[in-house]
Design a protein around this motif. Structure first.
Motif, short mmCIF file in Angstrom:
data_model
loop_
_atom_site.label_atom_id
_atom_site.label_comp_id
_atom_site.label_asym_id
_atom_site.label_seq_id
_atom_site.Cartn_x
_atom_site.Cartn_y
_atom_site.Cartn_z
N ALA A 1 0.84 -1.20 0.00
CA ALA A 1 0.00 0.00 0.00
C ALA A 1 0.87 1.25 0.00
N ASP A 2 0.27 2.34 -0.44
CA ASP A 2 0.90 3.64 -0.28
C ASP A 2 0.16 4.32 0.85
N ILE A 3 0.78 4.39 2.01
CA ILE A 3 0.12 5.00 3.17
C ILE A 3 0.84 6.27 3.59
N GLY A 4 1.71 6.77 2.70
CA GLY A 4 2.54 7.90 3.09
C GLY A 4 3.50 7.40 4.16
N ALA A 5 3.75 8.24 5.15
CA ALA A 5 4.65 7.83 6.23
C ALA A 5 3.91 6.92 7.20
N ALA A 6 4.61 5.90 7.69
CA ALA A 6 3.97 5.01 8.67
C ALA A 6 4.19 5.59 10.07
N LEU A 7 3.13 6.14 10.64
CA LEU A 7 3.27 6.77 11.95
C LEU A 7 3.57 5.73 13.02
N ASN A 8 2.98 4.55 12.88
CA ASN A 8 3.24 3.44 13.80
C ASN A 8 3.36 2.20 12.93
N PRO A 9 4.58 1.80 12.60
CA PRO A 9 4.77 0.71 11.62
C PRO A 9 4.04 -0.58 11.98
N LYS A 10 4.06 -0.96 13.24
CA LYS A 10 3.39 -2.21 13.64
C LYS A 10 1.89 -2.13 13.36
N THR B 1 0.68 16.65 2.34
CA THR B 1 -0.32 17.43 3.07
C THR B 1 -0.83 16.71 4.31
N GLY B 2 -0.30 15.54 4.59
CA GLY B 2 -0.80 14.76 5.72
C GLY B 2 0.03 15.01 6.99
N PRO B 3 -0.52 14.63 8.15
CA PRO B 3 0.20 14.86 9.40
C PRO B 3 1.49 14.05 9.43
N PHE B 4 2.62 14.69 9.54
CA PHE B 4 3.93 14.03 9.51
C PHE B 4 4.10 13.17 8.26
N GLY B 5 3.43 13.53 7.20
CA GLY B 5 3.59 12.83 5.93
C GLY B 5 2.72 11.61 5.77
N ALA B 6 1.75 11.42 6.65
CA ALA B 6 0.94 10.20 6.61
C ALA B 6 -0.40 10.42 5.93
N LYS B 7 -0.98 9.32 5.50
CA LYS B 7 -2.37 9.32 5.04
C LYS B 7 -3.01 8.00 5.44
#
Lengths: 761, 136, 285
Positions: free
Chosen positions: A635-644, A704-710
């Motif tokens: 998937a493309d989820i942008g940055a993984a804020l919590n990888p697990k 544009t997502g929080p800390f690069g996430a979506k």
């Protein structure tokens, strides 16, 4: 991307509520008991379409321990217009003179002992005047049998106003997208390909079945409900009762699963009406079997036609999708639009024509389910993609590369692609699949094949999230948000975002669960929106709090850079441990409503959901059995804020979609569901898992997502079915157009192929 | 003969008494008389395992087990796995592996895995059967 | 569910006493899982349930070498079967079948007798017992009778067990050098009701099949011997030809039912293929 210097972001922090979940202490509405509470048992229609001639509740009411038996006539004494729904106010709290699907609630028995209520409900007798039923979506387009006499769009859905008052139709929405000149495109094509694909009805089957408790007293309503959308519930219940919002309180602890089913109004209107009638708390808790009558996923028929040049460029595509919405619209019209606008696939096509129809039928209502129509459309367009490549004699991956949308190019709606790692996801799938290595295709009666698919979805827009961050006298922190943690880990991730801004540890943040007396507005926990929308609101609220702390320091004359803890600042201000710093923010992304006639907008989605999948299968050609030996989802989820947590979301979505691909199917006979239980409706378990099961994300960033996430919740549902379907086709040389993929359908396809073939093996 | 009775049994190591109706299930009595929430009825057919409890050391589906059959028995629920502040190693493993999402089936999974480990203390990939547990 | 009387007699005679009133609402209860499912679905409303769990003489797995049988008490649970060394030694087909049978929670309470008395054609053990030539001992207040197990099954959830009769035990003939296997053919999820079940017990001697039992289940309303296929298996000149003939005969021997797990034509194909494979595997043993 990695966050090496970050305190919280990018860390696989264990779920905040982990201990409660492994000890069984976690709170669900499933367990709730209130003093004086009555249990309601629903009596349901046994006819798919009929006028109700009479309802005899006398035997039920006479059972010892029954408090009351309620029908729509009773409901109307407390709710004069007892119809609800997010798109159409078409769904009655209890059947009103007519039933529109087998399983529709007609009456409720109330008792303090749920066994008594169930016993009594079985004694209700209804006389029906049967009407012909319309069950299939294609029939419904033109049938003279109409499920509803008149269409009643809700005010909250402006795109539907043109349908108001329409009669004599089952078409609840006709979404259009027109780009370029598709007929001209076909004329300029070297080859035309046209195929039709079907998806079957499936159900979310959360392990905690639907449950709601209403307590109406002193002109105020308190609802404890397993809902993903407490703010919507509050607004809709307030509307039904003619109350201001501040007299309706909706509380949601944890959900035992939701997947889009626990949205909008499910049991809430019914329990509220009942509590209003009897002036006691009322609980209705469905069984697993009853869930199949609450909400399902849209089956659909998708006819897709493409014009391509001989060197493999798609220059025209026409899509016609008919969504089987069941007897009540629920959020179907939005599924029709949102899946409609991406139904031509993630491809760069100059001329696109899309017609996407939501139709009523006499089946249980269809609503939101993880993927929101994207999986059904990707099934069609990605199988179609492989079939075109085969037809042209072009490598399937190369064909995709020639046509995939890239950042900077306009999608069919006209919105320019940005931060959509489509090709990157596909490449990562190919790498994990070891695509360039040869495959041992034949061994005895086993044939092996592999397939790949790429898909995307747009995000429901515009939607609003509001967050409140409350810092207490000792500097500890509470986060007040309406996002519902249904297992995706939102409590933990939102705490990580807030903690990052405030330089705290996420583990120490108390996430206050939705309680509309306390937590602010949120559109709903759905459609992969929470990380992006609520995550941004939380980040902004934390920044607001930070500014207020700085302002307080300044007010107190503290020199800049002194870095006094907040507890000290508050002590100085109030003379003791007291007071709060409250940061708040709201977030609504920019959005341009698509033109009603052309579906064109330059800002149709705040971000793109992207998923690619690859599958390897073994087919036993003597029995048709399909074994998925390898399944890769990227998937493309942008940055993984919590990888697990991200990884488990991707794998969880994949497991669900695997069920929808291989084993799940709501079977109907003349409008009656015949397999509504886990004994006969087969969801995946440990034994069904592919031997090799890889779930990952690409290294990317949503700017544009929080800390690069979506969002991540739905991405792995999108392309999975088609990857498996393409693998099956690769193994046996035939594409199966309908889901679910079954051993018998494979076997039949092989038989047809053998008899059609004139070449001896 | 009566449709109700008093049952005496050991619940997570403690002797308890309950007045029950014969048609009540183990899950109903555990939730309503003892406020134990860990065993839940979900599929209602004994397939999902969310209602798993041990009766005399054997895992049973609490939603299909008459409460009357607990009379004189030793009953263990998920709540009985903790020792004071210390979680059972299987519970700890679930937390460190992050092996749950919504958590509704988690107590059932933990109870079943614990029983599996009693029979197969050293399970290796592939051949160890854990059937009868379902999650979403 | 509604309130009912629950009685737990300690002797079989007391049980007969409780079952004496020939009332459709009075039933014996083994493990209770099947009954509970029916009660929860409101398909059965009991007035009285007679639990047999405290009756010691209905328990136990014993070898009776003199009579040439293994005697299994009706209240033996599936877990006891699964963990029994006697069963593992003498009837490994049963031990192997246990792993895929329902789940361990069901196996901990489900009983051999209750399972037979339920009459559900999809179950795994009844066709295995049929292939093993099991006899069922039935007792009542009037006395006892012994019946071959295939005489017990009369259709969907129907048996020839009369009111007031209880299965007290089953007797499984001890036959050395018997090869047996059970194939549970599922067509949707791995763990599912079978589309069809194939139970085989046969002696292989001097390159030929002898004394074959081929039993089809799940696709028919009761465990059904495939007599023509058995004859074809025994009649062949060589093993491979016998297997092919048996598989062909099996597919046309009996009328199967279409359902969600497969159409009749598909089940015929599955029967041909799986019977062939199972027989070949048995020969290789």
């Amino acid at each position: 991307m990695s966050f090496t210097s970050s305190r919280n972001i990018g860390r696989s922090i264990a779920r905040l509520e982990g201990r409660e979940k492994v000890t069984g202490r976690i709170e669900y509405v499933h367990h709730l008991r209130l003093p004086g509470m009555l249990y309601g048992k629903i009596f349901r229609s046994t006819s798919p379409h009929a006028r109700i001639v009479s309802i005899d509740t006398s035997a039920a009411a006479a059972v010892e321990g029954v408090f009351r038996v309620v029908t729509i006539d009773d409901i109307r004494t407390v709710i004069p217009h007892p119809y609800y729904g997010p798109a159409f106010h078409d769904q009655p709290v209890l059947a009103d003179g007519k039933v529109r699907f087998a399983g529709e609630p007609i009456a409720v028995v109330l008792a303090s002992d749920p066994h008594v209520a169930a016993q009594a409900a079985a004694l209700i007798v209804v006389e029906y005047d049967e009407l012909p039923a319309v069950l299939d979506e294609i029939d419904a387009m033109t049938s003279a049998v109409c499920v509803h006499d008149e269409l009643k769009p809700a005010a909250t859905f402006p795109d539907l106003q043109h349908l108001k008052g329409r009669r004599g139709t089952n078409i609840a929405l006709d979404y259009k997208l027109r780009r370029g000149d598709v007929e001209e495109g076909f004329r300029n094509s070297d080859h035309i390909f046209e195929h039709t694909f079907k998806n079957q009805p499936v159900m979310h089957t959360p392990m905690e079945p639907f449950v709601s408790v209403a307590d109406v007293a002193d002109g105020r309503v308190t609802l404890h409900t397993a809902s993903q959308g407490p703010s919507f519930v509050r607004i809709e219940i307030a509307r039904l009762l003619g109350l201001p919002e501040n007299r309706v309180r909706v509380k949601v602890p944890y959900l035992g699963g939701g997947f889009g089913g626990k949205l909008y109004i499910k049991l809430e209107a019914l329990v509220t009406a009942l509590s209003l009638l009897v002036k006691r708390p009322v609980k209705i808790s469905l069984t697993m079997e009853e869930q199949f009558f609450m909400v399902t996923r849209h089956p659909c028929t998708f006819k897709i036609k493409s014009g391509v040049t001989r060197d493999g460029k798609i220059i025209a595509r026409k899509c016609e999708i008919i969504w089987n919405g069941g007897a009540y619209a629920d959020i179907g019209p939005r599924v029709t639009q949102k899946a409609g606008f991406t139904s031509a696939g993630p491809y760069d096509i100059e001329n696109v024509w899309i017609d996407s129809y939501a139709v009523y039928t006499n089946r249980p209502p269809a609503g939101a389910l993880r993927g929101f129509g994207a999986p059904q459309t990707a099934w069609a367009y990605e199988c179609h993609t492989d079939m075109i490549a085969d037809g042209l004699g072009i490598d399937k991956i190369e064909f995709r590369r020639r046509n995939l949308l890239r950042d900077g190019r306009p999608q069919a709606s006209g919105t320019v692609m940005k931060n959509a790692a489509l090709e990157q996801a596909m490449d990562q799938v190919l790498a994990r699949m070891n695509w360039s290595a040869p495959l041992n295709r034949s061994e005895g009666s086993i044939r092996r094949g592999r397939g790949v698919a790429v898909g995307f979805k747009g995000i429901t827009s515009p939607t609003t999230s509001v967050a409140i961050l409350n810092l207490y006298g000792d500097g500890s922190c509470g986060l007040y948000i309406g996002t519902v943690d249904m297992g995706q880990g939102s409590d933990t991730v939102m705490a990580q975002i807030a903690a990052e801004v405030l330089n705290l540890d996420a583990e120490n943040i108390r996430v206050v669960h939705p309680d509309t007396d306390v937590t602010p507005y949120d559109m709903g926990t759905l459609g992969s929106r929470s990380t992006f929308h609520m995550g941004t609101a939380v980040r902004l609220a934390a920044e607001d709090a930070k500014r207020k702390i700085e302002a307080l320091a300044e007010e107190l004359g503290v020199p800049p850079g002194a870095n006094l803890p907040l507890s000290e600042l508050l002590r100085r201000k109030y003379g003791m441990q007291a007071g709060n710093i409250i940061g708040t923010a709201s977030f609504i992304p920019a959005y341009k409503k698509p033109d009603t006639e052309t579906g064109q907008s330059d800002n149709a989605t705040p971000f793109w959901g992207v998923g690619a999948s690859g599958a390897e299968v073994e087919i036993d050609i003597e029995t048709g059995r399909i074994t998925v030996t390898k399944l890769v989802n990227v998937a493309d989820i942008g940055a993984a804020l919590n990888p697990k947590l991200a990884q488990i979301q991707i794998s969880g979505a994949a497991i669900m979609q695997l069920g929808f691909t291989m084993t799940e199917n709501m079977e109907f006979q003349d409008g009656h569901l015949t397999n509504g239980s886990l004994a006969d409706y087969k969801i995946p378990n440990l034994l069904d898992m592919p031997r090799v099961f890889i779930n990952e994300w690409v290294d990317s960033r949503q700017e544009t997502g929080p800390f690069g996430a979506k969002g991540a919740g739905e991405s792995a549902t999108i392309a999975l079915s088609a990857a498996i379907g393409n693998a099956v086709a690769d193994a046996i040389g035939v594409h199966l157009p309908d889901l679910p993929l079954s051993a018998e359908s494979v076997f039949n396809a092989l038989q047809r192929q053998a008899s059609a073939s004139e070449v001896e093996a | 003969m009566s449709v109700s009775r008093k049952i005496r049994f050991s619940l997570n190591g403690r002797p308890v008494v309950a007045d029950i109706m014969t048609h009540e299930t183990v899950v109903e009595v555990l939730t309503q008389r003892f406020d134990l929430r860990g065993a839940r009825e979900s599929c209602g057919q004994g397939l999902c395992g969310c209602c798993t409890v041990y009766v005399n050391g054997l895992a049973v589906s609490g939603c299909l087990h008459l409460a009357a059959l607990m009379d004189g028995a030793e009953v263990t629920t998920i709540e009985g796995l903790e020792q004071g502040e210390r979680l059972d190693p299987v519970q700890e493993a679930f937390i460190s592996a992050g092996a749950f999402q919504c958590g509704f089936c988690t107590p059932g999974f933990i109870m079943m895995v614990k029983k599996l480990l009693e029979k197969h203390p050293d399970p290796t990939d592939g051949r160890v059967p854990v059937g009868g547990v379902a999650g979403r | 569910m509604n309130a009912f009387e629950l009685v737990e007699p300690r002797t079989i005679e007391d049980a007969f006493g409780f079952l004496r009133d020939a009332d459709a609402g009075i039933r014996p209860m083994g493990g209770g899982t099947a009954l509970m499912l029916m009660m929860k679905a409101q398909l059965f409303t009991p007035a009285r349930l007679v639990s047999l769990r405290l009756i010691d003489e209905l328990k136990g797995i014993r070898l009776d070498e003199a009579a040439g049988v293994c005697r299994i008490g009706a209240m033996t649970t599936f877990s006891e079967l699964e963990n029994s060394k006697i069963i593992a030694d003498r009837f490994p087909i049963v031990t192997r079948a246990m792993a895929d049978l329902a789940n361990v929670r069901v196996r901990n309470v489900a009983t051999v007798g209750g399972n037979i008395a339920h009459g559900d054609p999809h179950l795994d053990l009844p066709p295995i017992w049929t292939a093993l030539d099991v006899e069922v001992v039935l007792r009542s207040a009037a006395g006892r009778r012994v019946a071959p197990i295939q005489d017990i099954f009369a259709g969907y959830y129907a048996t020839t067990i009369s009111d007031g009769e209880l299965i007290s035990e089953i007797r499984v003939p001890l036959r050395p050098n018997r090869r047996a296997t059970y194939v549970k053919v599922t067509t949707r999820a791995i763990h599912d009701w079978p589309a069809l079940g194939i139970s085989i017990a046969v002696t292989v001697q001097d390159g030929r099949f002898k004394d074959a039992r081929l039993v089809l289940s799940a696709a028919v309303d009761r465990p059904t011997r495939l007599f023509a296929a058995e004859a074809a298996l025994e009649g062949g000149n060589d093993i491979e030809a016998a297997i092919t003939a048996a598989a062909l005969a099996a597919a046309i021997d009996v009328e199967m039912e279409s359902d969600a797990r497969g159409s009749v034509d598909f089940k015929k194909q599955l029967l041909r293929v799986h019977l062939t494979r199972a027989l070949r595997n048995l020969v290789r043993e």
